[in-house]
Design an enzyme around this catalytic site. Sequence first.
Site, PDB file in Angstrom:
ATOM      1  N   ILE A   4       1.008  -0.991   0.082  1.00 43.33           N
ATOM      2  CA  ILE A   4      -0.247  -0.761   0.234  1.00 43.33           C
ATOM      3  C   ILE A   4       1.516   1.485  -0.491  1.00 43.33           C
ATOM      4  O   ILE A   4       1.924   1.149   0.955  1.00 43.33           O
ATOM      5  CB  ILE A   4      -0.945  -0.077   1.514  1.00 43.33           C
ATOM      6  N   CYS A   5       0.150   2.226  -0.695  1.00 40.93           N
ATOM      7  CA  CYS A   5       1.608   4.067  -0.800  1.00 40.93           C
ATOM      8  C   CYS A   5       0.650   4.152  -0.036  1.00 40.93           C
ATOM      9  O   CYS A   5      -0.763   5.466  -0.596  1.00 40.93           O
ATOM     10  CB  CYS A   5       1.021   3.520  -2.174  1.00 40.93           C
ATOM     11  N   LEU A   6       0.830   4.418   1.331  1.00 40.85           N
ATOM     12  CA  LEU A   6       0.029   5.648   1.906  1.00 40.85           C
ATOM     13  C   LEU A   6       0.906   6.211   3.037  1.00 40.85           C
ATOM     14  O   LEU A   6       1.475   5.285   3.819  1.00 40.85           O
ATOM     15  CB  LEU A   6      -1.232   4.678   2.829  1.00 40.85           C
TER      16      LEU A   6
END
Length: 187
Positions: free
Chosen positions: A112-114
């Site tokens: 996840i790109c958070l």
Amino acid sequence: MIKLFSVRDKQKKEEDAATAAGGKGIRLSAGELRMQKDMAELSLPSNISITFPDGAEKLMHFEIMIRPDEGIYRGGMFVFDFNIGAGYPHDPPKVLCKTKVYHPNIDLEGKICLNILREDWKPILTISSVIYGLQFLFLDPNPDDPLNKEAAVAFQDNPRRFEADVQRAIMHGHVINGQTFPSCRAR
């Protein structure tokens, strides 16, 4: 100079907290104590649920299920696996998306790109902050900071087609760019 009485007082408070947590003399790590606090304060909306696959007493590993009720991903059901390390809250939780999803900010392996799971993590952030960040990714995907570059390009070039592909994948399963995305329709 170390103040002996303040050290003893601190140890006594930690032992009292461990005993109050159900363990007789078992010391909880700072991360476990913080997780107890985070979970006690956690208030989830009706479209988000939590399960503890290792049992409710094992707070350092749990799953969150998000069922977006608006936006491109409405009608889907997405499961995220949370593993909280010993360094929490100084280190961010490790979060992986267990549902294969066509999303600019989630790759095909579930990474996840958070930003708050990476460079913007601060110890003041909570599990609740991460959950709401994940929910926001489904309401407003960010193609400017993608992990799935093909999805990001598709989202930017033809948003209507992207939304149609996502909805087909959620409802019935769909092949997109040679990748099969199984149905993840909310029950």
